[in-house]
Design an enzyme around this catalytic site. Structure first.
Site, short mmCIF file in Angstrom:
data_model
loop_
_atom_site.label_atom_id
_atom_site.label_comp_id
_atom_site.label_asym_id
_atom_site.label_seq_id
_atom_site.Cartn_x
_atom_site.Cartn_y
_atom_site.Cartn_z
N GLY A 137 -37.09 0.66 25.13
CA GLY A 137 -36.47 1.11 26.38
C GLY A 137 -37.34 0.86 27.59
CB CYS A 138 -37.88 2.92 30.62
SG CYS A 138 -36.18 3.26 31.12
CB VAL A 139 -42.21 2.47 27.38
CG1 VAL A 139 -41.90 2.04 25.96
CG2 VAL A 139 -43.70 2.64 27.59
#
Length: 358
Positions: A137-139
């Site tokens: 995801g965002c990481v």
């Protein structure tokens, strides 16, 4: 490892936030929503414009997850290929020069993975090493840079590419008036980005003194306890339904400051030694929590705030857009150190220590 170039790519369909709000309320939720609540959540997202993979009128006509995922593959390959080619051209390299390609996505499913499809589309060699990353995801933008660093430590003569493709609009759930779906509909945008990097031996022949090409000095991953339901997907018949806990800012404030302090201390640095930040634009509340955790003011994250305003949160691609914007519009001074950081499902964080050679 040396970062040679970073390029972002955005779909052609660009919309004002209020137009997306109107389309989402009508085509996706069919009016079955508390409109003042939806309007407030979208206004508070800190986003003025976003890009979408499809024209707004198409979303209400997507019949099911399969059709949305087909659109993800088609648009994702085109957008990812554009980002990779642009990043390679920026440093006079061709797809055939790439030895390793790492791909990151969480907004669709593709087997063969996007990196294989992009490699075929642009003409990478048949012996290119592929490393698809799915689920971070965002990481994953920051984690992808960290994994390039790991891979190139063992292949100092190699050229590696990270490509991130996120088409968040294709995950929005029809007729779902839950707060997470409403928040996501106002925050996330679509986009891709690519990073071209070289191992230490190969970098020596490719360094361009006219560009800021930071070194990756060190990386660190952190996985936080009892946080699996903080962020992620529930996968069902309707596709990818977002899990987004309102406690994300609290997790950031609880852990990230100490994580950064220890990471920097292990490399003989403290926060005063950090000349620039490359942070993922998780949303206004998350960015405010990040400022508190880092002990910095809004100006320190100005590039991140501006990215959020112009294109929204692009999941894993966002921090790479912020890196590209930083290097192009606010180039760090020679000899300075920087910190790239992002958070995502796990719940987790990734820290990347950068240094601009003197």
């Amino acid at each position: 490892m040396r970062v040679l170039s970073v390029r972002g790519a955005l779909p052609d369909h660009r919309h004002r936030q209020e137009d997306i709000t109107e389309a989402f309320a009508g085509a996706m939720l069919r009016g079955a929503v508390n409109r003042p609540v939806l309007d407030r959540l979208h206004r508070n997202a800190g986003v003025e414009t976003r890009h979408t993979a499809l024209p707004l009128e198409r979303y209400g006509r997507l019949r099911d997850f399969g059709e949305a995922n087909d659109a993800f593959i088609a648009a994702g390959v085109e957008l990812g290929a554009r980002a990779v080619v642009d990043a390679l051209k920026a440093v006079d390299l061709a797809p055939s020069d790439v030895d390793v390609v790492v791909s990151a996505t969480v907004t669709g499913l593709a087997v063969p993975s996007l990196d294989a499809r992009i490699a075929a589309a642009i003409g990478m060699r048949d012996d290119v090493v592929r490393v698809p990353i799915v689920g971070l995801g965002c990481v994953a933008g920051a984690a992808g840079v960290a994994r390039l660093h790991d891979l190139l430590a063992g292949r100092p003569d190699a050229i590696a590419v990270l490509v991130s493709v996120e088409l968040c609009s294709l995950t929005l759930q029809r007729d779902d008036v839950s707060t997470p779906n409403l928040v996501a509909s106002g925050l996330f945008g679509d986009g891709a980005a690519a990073v071209v990097a070289a191992g230490s031996a190969r970098a020596a022949e490719l360094v361009d003194d006219r560009r800021v090409q930071p070194e990756v000095v060190a990386t660190r991953s952190r996985l936080y306890p009892d946080s699996e339901r903080t962020m992620g997907w529930d996968v069902g018949a309707g596709g990818l339904k977002i899990v987004l806990d309102g406690a994300v800012p609290d997790v950031v404030r609880r852990y990230l400051g100490d994580d950064v302090r220890r990471f920097l201390a292990d490399h003989g640095l403290d926060r005063e030694d950090i000349g620039f930040y490359v942070a993922h634009p998780g949303g206004p509340k998350v960015l405010e929590a990040l400022q508190d955790a880092l002990g910095v003011d809004r100006a320190a994250l100005a590039v991140t705030w501006d990215s959020l305003r112009r294109i929204g949160n692009l999941s894993s691609a966002s921090v790479l857009h912020v890196l590209a914007d930083t290097l192009e519009t606010r180039p760090p001074r020679p000899g300075s150190s920087g910190l790239m950081l992002a958070m995502g499902p796990g719940f987790c964080s990734e820290l990347v220590l950068l240094r601009v050679p003197a």
